[in-house]
Design a protein around this motif. Structure first.
Motif, PDB file in Angstrom:
ATOM      1  N   LYS A  63      34.021  25.365  47.984  1.00  0.00           N
ATOM      2  CA  LYS A  63      35.844  26.204  48.299  1.00  0.00           C
ATOM      3  C   LYS A  63      35.117  27.424  48.710  1.00  0.00           C
ATOM      4  O   LYS A  63      36.352  28.677  48.774  1.00  0.00           O
ATOM      5  CB  LYS A  63      36.389  26.016  47.192  1.00  0.00           C
ATOM      6  N   GLY A  64      33.828  28.199  48.713  1.00  0.00           N
ATOM      7  CA  GLY A  64      33.232  29.063  49.546  1.00  0.00           C
ATOM      8  C   GLY A  64      34.244  30.540  47.766  1.00  0.00           C
ATOM      9  O   GLY A  64      33.992  31.578  49.314  1.00  0.00           O
ATOM     10  N   LEU A  65      34.134  30.270  46.992  1.00  0.00           N
ATOM     11  CA  LEU A  65      34.384  30.931  45.438  1.00  0.00           C
ATOM     12  C   LEU A  65      33.113  31.490  45.378  1.00  0.00           C
ATOM     13  O   LEU A  65      33.279  32.930  44.835  1.00  0.00           O
ATOM     14  CB  LEU A  65      35.480  30.605  44.895  1.00  0.00           C
ATOM     15  N   VAL A  66      31.481  30.702  45.234  1.00  0.00           N
ATOM     16  CA  VAL A  66      30.876  31.334  45.258  1.00  0.00           C
ATOM     17  C   VAL A  66      29.949  32.641  45.262  1.00  0.00           C
ATOM     18  O   VAL A  66      29.460  32.510  47.178  1.00  0.00           O
ATOM     19  CB  VAL A  66      29.855  30.938  44.534  1.00  0.00           C
ATOM     20  N   ARG A  67      29.895  33.728  44.731  1.00  0.00           N
ATOM     21  CA  ARG A  67      28.941  35.224  45.629  1.00  0.00           C
ATOM     22  C   ARG A  67      27.828  34.918  44.808  1.00  0.00           C
ATOM     23  O   ARG A  67      27.018  36.008  43.967  1.00  0.00           O
ATOM     24  CB  ARG A  67      30.137  36.361  45.426  1.00  0.00           C
ATOM     25  N   TYR A  68      26.790  34.132  45.854  1.00  0.00           N
ATOM     26  CA  TYR A  68      25.455  33.598  45.085  1.00  0.00           C
ATOM     27  C   TYR A  68      24.475  35.054  45.612  1.00  0.00           C
ATOM     28  O   TYR A  68      23.696  34.811  44.799  1.00  0.00           O
ATOM     29  CB  TYR A  68      24.944  32.967  46.505  1.00  0.00           C
ATOM     30  N   ARG A  69      24.844  36.016  45.993  1.00  0.00           N
ATOM     31  CA  ARG A  69      23.847  36.839  46.177  1.00  0.00           C
ATOM     32  C   ARG A  69      24.351  37.711  44.980  1.00  0.00           C
ATOM     33  O   ARG A  69      23.194  38.108  44.510  1.00  0.00           O
ATOM     34  CB  ARG A  69      23.847  37.816  47.463  1.00  0.00           C
ATOM     35  N   ILE A 131      34.839  43.858  47.185  1.00  0.00           N
ATOM     36  CA  ILE A 131      34.530  43.095  47.987  1.00  0.00           C
ATOM     37  C   ILE A 131      34.762  43.925  49.417  1.00  0.00           C
ATOM     38  O   ILE A 131      36.417  44.348  49.605  1.00  0.00           O
ATOM     39  CB  ILE A 131      35.404  41.550  47.316  1.00  0.00           C
ATOM     40  N   ASN A 132      34.220  42.859  50.262  1.00  0.00           N
ATOM     41  CA  ASN A 132      35.124  43.238  51.579  1.00  0.00           C
ATOM     42  C   ASN A 132      36.218  42.339  52.147  1.00  0.00           C
ATOM     43  O   ASN A 132      36.178  41.426  51.898  1.00  0.00           O
ATOM     44  CB  ASN A 132      33.927  43.111  52.552  1.00  0.00           C
ATOM     45  N   SER A 133      37.230  42.826  52.183  1.00  0.00           N
ATOM     46  CA  SER A 133      38.604  42.131  52.472  1.00  0.00           C
ATOM     47  C   SER A 133      38.287  40.970  53.660  1.00  0.00           C
ATOM     48  O   SER A 133      39.354  39.924  54.170  1.00  0.00           O
ATOM     49  CB  SER A 133      39.428  42.897  52.595  1.00  0.00           C
ATOM     50  N   ALA A 134      37.130  41.916  55.164  1.00  0.00           N
ATOM     51  CA  ALA A 134      37.049  40.855  56.177  1.00  0.00           C
ATOM     52  C   ALA A 134      35.831  39.295  55.536  1.00  0.00           C
ATOM     53  O   ALA A 134      36.629  38.855  56.769  1.00  0.00           O
ATOM     54  CB  ALA A 134      36.205  41.967  57.600  1.00  0.00           C
ATOM     55  N   THR A 135      35.786  39.771  55.053  1.00  0.00           N
ATOM     56  CA  THR A 135      34.562  38.698  54.847  1.00  0.00           C
ATOM     57  C   THR A 135      33.926  38.473  53.742  1.00  0.00           C
ATOM     58  O   THR A 135      33.383  36.867  53.249  1.00  0.00           O
ATOM     59  CB  THR A 135      32.977  39.753  55.118  1.00  0.00           C
ATOM     60  N   GLY A 136      35.076  39.045  52.617  1.00  0.00           N
ATOM     61  CA  GLY A 136      34.567  38.033  51.079  1.00  0.00           C
ATOM     62  C   GLY A 136      33.681  38.166  50.659  1.00  0.00           C
ATOM     63  O   GLY A 136      33.227  37.688  49.308  1.00  0.00           O
TER      64      GLY A 136
END
Length: 264
Positions: A63-69, A131-136
């Protein structure tokens, strides 16, 4: 085995709903339900929590929710503290570990109750990392890196020392110090737990811990099932009610552990 299945379903459900709490509840449940010591319960609890986190993190990635870095930096910072915690756990008395565990539970519970009583505020203004609102994705700088490393170090120490996944530290701290959404914080926490939990289990085994295969297998499967159910329920329950229930449960477990430790 029935007790293992029921306990695993409960632990997994709590993890799925909150991104935390699996290890916090799994260790006391095994201590009471199986009559084990803290040292016996920790590796089994951590194995189940790690397996559940892997399942939850996979869904978060989809779902693209993980901020893996952020999760990977936290995990790297947690390596030495995790090994240190495992070393300490093998040398502390049972009653000391119980009281320490209860104190941490009480602190987390108090923090959750305080969050519920505080008025909403602007997350952008209070955030140390944004969080950058453009990139998430997080805006990376030295402050963001230092914050993630600090969170990871503390969570790693608790993972090794108490056999918990660290999510009960990561989710509240990400929510307090960043503007990451609650769903993003939960998914990122689960990915961290999956990585550091694997290290913690390996470290425990290297230090002589044993895993009862039949019981551990059933416990792990039930935890994964509970995790997947919890991840689906979380979108249909009010976040405030979930937090209230979690805080109350932690308070009761903390009191119970204190009573048992002081009675030994």
């Amino acid at each position: 085995m029935l007790m293992a299945a029921l306990t695993g379903l409960l632990i997994g459900s709590v993890m799925g709903l909150t991104g935390a709490g699996g290890g916090i509840l799994a260790v006391p449940a095994l201590v009471y339900g199986q009559g084990w010591s803290m040292q016996q319960a920790m590796p089994v609890a951590l194995l189940a929590v790690t397996a559940g986190a892997v399942a939850g993190a996979a869904e978060g990635f989809a779902k693209g929710l993980v901020r893996y870095r952020a999760a990977m930096l936290m995990a790297a910072a947690a390596v030495i503290p995790t090994w240190t915690g495992v070393w300490l756990a093998g040398r502390l008395p049972q009653a000391t570990l119980m009281i320490l565990f209860a104190a941490i539970l009480a602190g987390v519970s108090l923090r959750l109750w305080r969050q519920l009583s505080q008025p909403a505020c602007d997350e952008e203004q209070r955030a140390l990392a944004t969080i950058n609102s453009a990139t998430g994705r997080f805006v990376w700088n030295w402050k963001t890196g230092g914050l993630m490393a600090g969170i990871g170090s503390l969570a790693g120490l608790m993972t090794g020392l108490l056999g918990v996944g660290g999510g009960f530290i990561i989710v509240p701290m990400l929510r307090h110090f960043t503007n990451l959404t609650i769903h993003g914080a939960i998914a990122t926490s689960l990915f961290f737990i999956a990585m550091v939990g694997t290290l913690g289990v390996g470290s425990a085994l290297a230090h002589g811990a044993s895993l009862p295969l039949a019981f551990s297998g059933g416990f792990v499967i039930a935890t994964i099932a509970g995790m997947l159910a919890g991840r689906r329920l979380v979108h249909h329950l009010p976040a405030r009610r979930v937090q209230q229930g979690f805080a109350l449960m932690l308070s009761l477990v903390a009191l119970s552990l204190c009573w048992r430790a002081l009675g030994t």
